[in-house]
Design an enzyme around this catalytic site. Structure first.
Site, PDB file in Angstrom:
ATOM      1  N   LYS A   1       0.808  -1.217   0.000  1.00  0.00           N
ATOM      2  CA  LYS A   1       0.000   0.000   0.000  1.00  0.00           C
ATOM      3  C   LYS A   1       0.852   1.285   0.000  1.00  0.00           C
ATOM      4  O   LYS A   1       2.057   1.233   0.249  1.00  0.00           O
ATOM      5  CB  LYS A   1      -0.923  -0.032   1.219  1.00  0.00           C
TER       6      LYS A   1
ATOM      7  N   TYR B   1     -12.632  -1.698  -3.325  1.00  0.00           N
ATOM      8  CA  TYR B   1     -13.064  -1.845  -1.927  1.00  0.00           C
ATOM      9  C   TYR B   1     -14.584  -1.712  -1.776  1.00  0.00           C
ATOM     10  O   TYR B   1     -15.067  -1.351  -0.700  1.00  0.00           O
ATOM     11  CB  TYR B   1     -12.361  -0.805  -1.058  1.00  0.00           C
TER      12      TYR B   1
ATOM     13  N   ASN C   1      -1.905   0.151   6.900  1.00  0.00           N
ATOM     14  CA  ASN C   1      -1.372  -1.109   7.419  1.00  0.00           C
ATOM     15  C   ASN C   1      -0.487  -1.859   6.424  1.00  0.00           C
ATOM     16  O   ASN C   1      -0.297  -3.064   6.517  1.00  0.00           O
ATOM     17  CB  ASN C   1      -2.514  -1.992   7.939  1.00  0.00           C
TER      18      ASN C   1
ATOM     19  N   HIS D   1      -2.281  -5.447   1.701  1.00  0.00           N
ATOM     20  CA  HIS D   1      -3.608  -6.060   1.548  1.00  0.00           C
ATOM     21  C   HIS D   1      -3.410  -7.463   0.997  1.00  0.00           C
ATOM     22  O   HIS D   1      -2.539  -7.686   0.161  1.00  0.00           O
ATOM     23  CB  HIS D   1      -4.467  -5.254   0.562  1.00  0.00           C
TER      24      HIS D   1
ATOM     25  N   GLU E   1     -10.031 -10.543  -7.464  1.00  0.00           N
ATOM     26  CA  GLU E   1      -9.054  -9.457  -7.270  1.00  0.00           C
ATOM     27  C   GLU E   1      -7.887  -9.597  -8.245  1.00  0.00           C
ATOM     28  O   GLU E   1      -7.357  -8.589  -8.739  1.00  0.00           O
ATOM     29  CB  GLU E   1      -8.571  -9.451  -5.815  1.00  0.00           C
TER      30      GLU E   1
HETATM   31  P1  CMP Z   1      -7.370  -4.370   3.873  1.00  0.00           P
HETATM   32  O1  CMP Z   1      -6.945  -5.726   4.288  1.00  0.00           O
HETATM   33  O2  CMP Z   1      -6.834  -3.819   2.606  1.00  0.00           O
HETATM   34  O3  CMP Z   1      -8.972  -4.348   3.800  1.00  0.00           O
HETATM   35  C1  CMP Z   1      -9.736  -3.195   4.041  1.00  0.00           C
HETATM   36  C2  CMP Z   1      -8.918  -2.066   4.550  1.00  0.00           C
HETATM   37  O4  CMP Z   1      -9.654  -1.078   5.225  1.00  0.00           O
HETATM   38  C3  CMP Z   1      -7.943  -2.564   5.621  1.00  0.00           C
HETATM   39  O5  CMP Z   1      -6.960  -3.356   5.053  1.00  0.00           O
HETATM   40  C4  CMP Z   1      -7.490  -1.258   6.217  1.00  0.00           C
HETATM   41  O6  CMP Z   1      -6.552  -0.573   5.403  1.00  0.00           O
HETATM   42  C5  CMP Z   1      -8.809  -0.485   6.198  1.00  0.00           C
HETATM   43  N1  CMP Z   1      -9.514  -0.569   7.491  1.00  0.00           N
HETATM   44  C6  CMP Z   1     -10.047  -1.652   8.075  1.00  0.00           C
HETATM   45  N2  CMP Z   1     -10.628  -1.343   9.245  1.00  0.00           N
HETATM   46  C7  CMP Z   1     -10.475  -0.007   9.401  1.00  0.00           C
HETATM   47  C8  CMP Z   1     -10.852   0.927  10.401  1.00  0.00           C
HETATM   48  N3  CMP Z   1     -11.531   0.552  11.485  1.00  0.00           N
HETATM   49  N4  CMP Z   1     -10.511   2.217  10.210  1.00  0.00           N
HETATM   50  C9  CMP Z   1      -9.839   2.603   9.110  1.00  0.00           C
HETATM   51  N5  CMP Z   1      -9.444   1.764   8.126  1.00  0.00           N
HETATM   52  C10 CMP Z   1      -9.748   0.486   8.274  1.00  0.00           C
END
Ligand code: CMP
Length: 140
Positions: free
Chosen positions: A11, A51, A114, A117, A128
């Protein structure tokens, strides 16, 4: 055990910190192979579509803005139980709750930023992978 393919995204928080190679090393060291890869800038439309399952979540708009804030590096990973293995290697969604030695614990900045993904099921992995790659770009 079955050989599977899964979709991985490094990311914008991680590409900004020049961590692409370090994160790929986590996959390769744990027997997942990179069989397709590209770096790209998502458009807002693409990020919203990717998403779409989170559309009703309060963090959706912010997530989309974050995902278009810089380049991403997208991979197809292949290996035994690749969907689950990739999720184990990434660790919990929230870096604060992730196990030491996982990508998100070692590099993630917040639950949103984070670093990585990974597809959450084999069916989603297929969709995907198709979202980002044509068959001729995947070389197993
Ligand atoms: P990802 O695994 O890409 O799937 C959805 C994404 O949404 C997740 O990683 C985070 O980047 C984001 N995400 C999930 N939960 C939250 C949250 N509570 N607040 C903000 N971002 C979130």
């Amino acid at each position: 055990m079955a050989t599977e393919r899964t979709l991985s995204i490094i990311k914008p928080d991680a590409t900004a910190r020049n961590l692409t190679g370090k994160i790929i090393a986590y996959f390769e060291q744990q027997n997942l192979r990179v069989i397709a890869q590209k770096r790209l800038q998502l458009s807002r439309r693409q990020a919203r579509e990717f998403y779409i399952v989170h559309k009703a979540r309060p963090f959706y708009d912010e997530l989309v803005e974050y995902m278009v804030s810089g380049p991403v590096s997208v991979q197809v990973l292949e290996g035994e139980n690749a969907v689950l293995r990739n999720r184990e290697i990434m660790g919990a969604t929230d870096p604060a709750k992730a196990t030491p030695g996982t990508i998100r614990k070692d590099f993630g900045e917040s639950i949103e930023r984070n670093s990585a993904h990974g597809s959450d099921s084999l069916e989603n992995a297929k969709n995907e992978i198709r979202f980002f790659f044509s068959d001729m770009e995947i070389v197993g």
